[in-house]
Scaffold this motif. Sequence first.
Motif, PDB file in Angstrom:
ATOM      1  N   GLU A  81       0.802  -1.163  -0.046  1.00 32.98           N
ATOM      2  CA  GLU A  81       0.216  -0.037  -0.013  1.00 32.98           C
ATOM      3  C   GLU A  81       0.994   1.371   0.036  1.00 32.98           C
ATOM      4  O   GLU A  81       0.700   2.249  -0.720  1.00 32.98           O
ATOM      5  N   ALA A  82       1.937   1.266   0.807  1.00 35.33           N
ATOM      6  CA  ALA A  82       2.780   2.460   0.797  1.00 35.33           C
ATOM      7  C   ALA A  82       3.586   2.587  -0.612  1.00 35.33           C
ATOM      8  O   ALA A  82       3.607   3.834  -0.916  1.00 35.33           O
ATOM      9  N   GLU A  83       3.923   1.247  -1.292  1.00 30.73           N
ATOM     10  CA  GLU A  83       4.458   1.635  -2.438  1.00 30.73           C
ATOM     11  C   GLU A  83       3.699   2.071  -3.451  1.00 30.73           C
ATOM     12  O   GLU A  83       4.135   2.961  -4.274  1.00 30.73           O
ATOM     13  N   MET A  84       2.466   1.750  -3.415  1.00 32.56           N
ATOM     14  CA  MET A  84       1.356   2.450  -4.345  1.00 32.56           C
ATOM     15  C   MET A  84       1.235   3.746  -4.185  1.00 32.56           C
ATOM     16  O   MET A  84       1.010   4.589  -5.231  1.00 32.56           O
ATOM     17  N   GLU A  85       1.352   4.092  -2.838  1.00 36.78           N
ATOM     18  CA  GLU A  85       0.819   5.557  -2.525  1.00 36.78           C
ATOM     19  C   GLU A  85       2.254   6.324  -3.073  1.00 36.78           C
ATOM     20  O   GLU A  85       2.118   7.360  -3.570  1.00 36.78           O
ATOM     21  N   ARG A  86       3.152   5.790  -2.846  1.00 42.20           N
ATOM     22  CA  ARG A  86       4.412   6.490  -3.412  1.00 42.20           C
ATOM     23  C   ARG A  86       4.512   6.524  -4.972  1.00 42.20           C
ATOM     24  O   ARG A  86       4.878   7.738  -5.592  1.00 42.20           O
ATOM     25  N   GLU A  87       3.983   5.634  -5.479  1.00 44.09           N
ATOM     26  CA  GLU A  87       3.854   5.678  -7.091  1.00 44.09           C
ATOM     27  C   GLU A  87       2.699   6.808  -7.181  1.00 44.09           C
ATOM     28  O   GLU A  87       2.855   7.527  -8.377  1.00 44.09           O
ATOM     29  N   ARG A  88       1.717   6.961  -6.890  1.00 44.62           N
ATOM     30  CA  ARG A  88       0.750   7.979  -6.851  1.00 44.62           C
ATOM     31  C   ARG A  88       1.118   9.233  -6.840  1.00 44.62           C
ATOM     32  O   ARG A  88       0.975  10.220  -7.588  1.00 44.62           O
ATOM     33  N   LEU A  89       1.999   9.496  -5.745  1.00 40.58           N
ATOM     34  CA  LEU A  89       2.619  10.812  -5.568  1.00 40.58           C
ATOM     35  C   LEU A  89       3.617  11.107  -6.642  1.00 40.58           C
ATOM     36  O   LEU A  89       3.784  12.254  -6.863  1.00 40.58           O
ATOM     37  N   LYS A  90       4.465  10.039  -7.155  1.00 39.69           N
ATOM     38  CA  LYS A  90       5.429  10.480  -8.193  1.00 39.69           C
ATOM     39  C   LYS A  90       4.634  10.815  -9.402  1.00 39.69           C
ATOM     40  O   LYS A  90       5.151  11.848 -10.270  1.00 39.69           O
ATOM     41  N   GLU A  91       3.783  10.372  -9.762  1.00 38.56           N
ATOM     42  CA  GLU A  91       2.853  10.792 -11.084  1.00 38.56           C
ATOM     43  C   GLU A  91       2.129  11.956 -10.753  1.00 38.56           C
ATOM     44  O   GLU A  91       1.802  12.761 -11.761  1.00 38.56           O
TER      45      GLU A  91
END
Length: 467
Positions: A441-451
């Motif tokens: 979940e944390a990894e997905m959140e980081r990806e979302r913030l990168k985009e």
Amino acid sequence: MQKDKFTLWALSWPIFIELFLQFLLGAVDTLMVSRLSDDAVAVVGFSNQLFNALTTLFATVAGGAGILIAQKLGSDREEEARTVSIISLKVTALIGAVLSVILIIVPGPIARVLQMPEELVPLARVYISIVGGGMVLTAVMSTLSTAIRNTGNTKGPMYTAVGMNIIHIVMNYGFIFGAFGFPQWGLTGVAISTLVSRLIATLVLLFIYVGTFQRQITVSDLRIFDRRLFKEIMQIGWPLGVNMGCWVFSQLAIFSFLAMLGTQVLAARTYMNTLESFCFLLGYSVALATQIQIAHLFGGGRTKEAYSAAYRALKIGMPLVMLNALVLLLAGKYLLSLFTSDPEILTIGVSLLWMNLLLQPGKMLNMALGDALNALGDTRFVMNISLISMWLIATGCSYLLGVSLGWGVVAIYACMITDEYFRGALSLIRWRGRKYLRSKEAEMERERLKESPACHALHPEEGLSFS
């Protein structure tokens, strides 16, 4: 990739049929071999424990690859899943070939090292050299079946199992009783039957495997090797292999302890192995299907669904194994009498049927939660608790109580039961902690913030206001 292939029902019922047919293969094998002698049964049971132990050497790669394939497909990276399957096939075939050569050359010394009773060694030498010589087929068959199953196609391995069973049973009957024009070769014939049926199954699975992915696999693809993907396979696979090795080698050690107690005890345990398989077939098929489903959900970032899937497996599987254990207790004496008429073996077997009522729920707890953790890639935790529990409780205490103190096979069973519940309880605590799910979940959140900043960089005016 069709998502409905990864529903629990779609995955589990073909796995159950496949496992049931494998159980039937083992049961019929044992029943037919029992017509030769109880010694022959003991050799088959003991040798199969050896083969199971050796399969962990290539199951490390196959198991890791299977989980990774489901995860890659869940995240819509089919080409990587395809490459993973090719790498695992090449590596496991090589390992299987090496094992085949060793088992053909030195079957007798291997039997003696494992403390097989001396009177059984001549039979073991023949059986181990023939069946063990086909270990390369077992390796390839296992890898192909795992790869195909983890793409969501659980029917292919099921149909293959149907054909393999029919061929094996017919050839067994022919070799043991001299029917259908077969020579009456006894245990040697049974070994040849096993080898031939596995060869045919391997060829069928290879045919299915070639068309498993959207881009067909060809001979030229066998040159493919991706170090990064192989590293991913082994990161999941080596702890998985150690875990499997712990179980199989501990069982092999326990069989050695039983052999010290006498051939009749060893034969009774072999018969009980066959009957116990009936108990957890449905439960294990649910657990295995759940592992594929959770790996697919986890790869796609659907963490909440993945978390609840493990509890669904317990909810469905636990009543099934308990009911099956009760049925086996009620019918067990009759079923055991189909295999042997030895009164001492029957007495030992019936006493173990009662303990089986306690054993099977612990196994289900272990299977469901252990497979769920493996599906996330949390294989090191499962490995660590296996190293501690299986060797200290299941194996160490079995020798201390069953052999050294002379409490026999009942004490050994009690140690096996304790081991199952101990590992199951630790796995439940680990699963409730949601460590890998939270990391995803944390990894997905980081990806979302990168985009998100990238979008603002492309359209900076969206963040401005004018008065």
